[in-house]
Design a protein around this motif. Structure first.
Motif, short mmCIF file in Angstrom:
data_model
loop_
_atom_site.label_atom_id
_atom_site.label_comp_id
_atom_site.label_asym_id
_atom_site.label_seq_id
_atom_site.Cartn_x
_atom_site.Cartn_y
_atom_site.Cartn_z
N ILE A 1 0.83 -1.20 0.00
CA ILE A 1 0.00 0.00 0.00
C ILE A 1 0.87 1.25 0.00
O ILE A 1 0.56 2.22 -0.68
CB ILE A 1 -0.97 -0.01 1.20
N ARG A 2 1.97 1.23 0.75
CA ARG A 2 2.86 2.42 0.79
C ARG A 2 3.37 2.79 -0.59
O ARG A 2 3.56 3.96 -0.90
CB ARG A 2 4.05 2.14 1.71
N ARG A 3 3.62 1.79 -1.43
CA ARG A 3 4.18 2.06 -2.76
C ARG A 3 3.26 2.96 -3.58
O ARG A 3 3.71 3.73 -4.42
CB ARG A 3 4.41 0.72 -3.49
N PHE A 4 1.96 2.89 -3.37
CA PHE A 4 1.01 3.62 -4.19
C PHE A 4 0.57 4.95 -3.59
O PHE A 4 -0.13 5.72 -4.22
CB PHE A 4 -0.21 2.74 -4.49
N ARG A 5 0.98 5.23 -2.37
CA ARG A 5 0.73 6.52 -1.71
C ARG A 5 -0.74 6.95 -1.77
O ARG A 5 -1.07 8.07 -2.14
CB ARG A 5 1.64 7.59 -2.32
N THR A 6 -1.59 6.03 -1.41
CA THR A 6 -3.03 6.31 -1.44
C THR A 6 -3.45 7.16 -0.25
O THR A 6 -2.80 7.18 0.79
CB THR A 6 -3.82 5.00 -1.41
N ASN A 7 -4.56 7.83 -0.41
CA ASN A 7 -5.14 8.60 0.68
C ASN A 7 -6.16 7.79 1.46
O ASN A 7 -6.38 8.03 2.64
CB ASN A 7 -5.84 9.86 0.14
N LEU A 8 -6.79 6.86 0.77
CA LEU A 8 -7.86 6.06 1.38
C LEU A 8 -7.82 4.68 0.74
O LEU A 8 -7.74 4.57 -0.48
CB LEU A 8 -9.21 6.73 1.10
N VAL A 9 -7.85 3.65 1.56
CA VAL A 9 -7.81 2.28 1.06
C VAL A 9 -9.12 1.60 1.42
O VAL A 9 -9.54 1.61 2.58
CB VAL A 9 -6.62 1.50 1.67
N VAL A 41 5.81 4.94 -13.93
CA VAL A 41 7.01 4.25 -13.46
C VAL A 41 7.33 4.53 -11.99
O VAL A 41 8.06 3.77 -11.36
CB VAL A 41 8.20 4.62 -14.38
N MET A 42 6.76 5.56 -11.41
CA MET A 42 7.06 5.90 -10.01
C MET A 42 6.75 4.74 -9.06
O MET A 42 7.41 4.61 -8.03
CB MET A 42 6.31 7.16 -9.58
N ASP A 53 11.00 -2.48 -7.91
CA ASP A 53 10.23 -3.64 -8.37
C ASP A 53 9.57 -3.32 -9.71
O ASP A 53 8.50 -2.72 -9.76
CB ASP A 53 9.18 -4.03 -7.34
N LEU A 54 10.20 -3.73 -10.80
CA LEU A 54 9.68 -3.45 -12.13
C LEU A 54 8.43 -4.26 -12.44
O LEU A 54 7.62 -3.87 -13.29
CB LEU A 54 10.75 -3.71 -13.18
N ASP A 55 8.25 -5.37 -11.75
CA ASP A 55 7.07 -6.21 -12.00
C ASP A 55 5.77 -5.55 -11.55
O ASP A 55 4.70 -5.90 -12.04
CB ASP A 55 7.21 -7.58 -11.32
N VAL A 56 5.85 -4.61 -10.64
CA VAL A 56 4.64 -3.93 -10.17
C VAL A 56 3.92 -3.26 -11.35
O VAL A 56 2.72 -3.49 -11.57
CB VAL A 56 4.97 -2.88 -9.08
N LEU A 57 4.62 -2.46 -12.11
CA LEU A 57 3.99 -1.76 -13.23
C LEU A 57 3.60 -2.72 -14.35
O LEU A 57 2.55 -2.56 -14.97
CB LEU A 57 4.90 -0.65 -13.75
N ARG A 58 4.41 -3.72 -14.59
CA ARG A 58 4.06 -4.72 -15.61
C ARG A 58 2.73 -5.40 -15.26
O ARG A 58 1.88 -5.61 -16.12
CB ARG A 58 5.16 -5.76 -15.74
#
Length: 90
Positions: A1-9, A41-42, A53-58
């Motif tokens: 979840i931290r990787r996507f910097r969401t405001n609300l999950v 790519v961020m 982790d390049l697989d995240v975006l793929r």
């Protein structure tokens, strides 16, 4: 979840269906959900405690057509608490 910097999950799935509607969170807060958020790519970059982790975006591109989350604007402010219900109001 931290990787996507969401405001609300939200728990579960179905956020795509919220685009174009107003949602109420808890007793007061309302947000107009106006678009799907495409990821760049961020999300692959290293962050404290997370390796590159390049697989995240793929995976996002392959499974979600580059979109992962929805964006909106606050219509009515109000407190939001862990466990509050989220429901479409229009």
């Amino acid at each position: 979840i931290r990787r996507f910097r969401t405001n609300l999950v939200l728990a579960g799935s179905g956020e795509d269906a919220l685009v174009g509607s107003n949602v109420q969170i808890g007793d007061t807060a309302q947000i107009v959900m106006n678009k799907a958020i495409d990821r760049c790519v961020m999300v692959t970059r290293p962050q404290p405690g997370l390796d590159r982790d390049l697989d995240v975006l793929r995976t996002i591109n392959r499974e979600r057509g580059s979109n992962l989350s929805v964006g909106g604007n606050v219509l009515v402010t109000g407190p939001i608490r862990l466990g509050d219900a989220v429901r479409a109001v229009s």
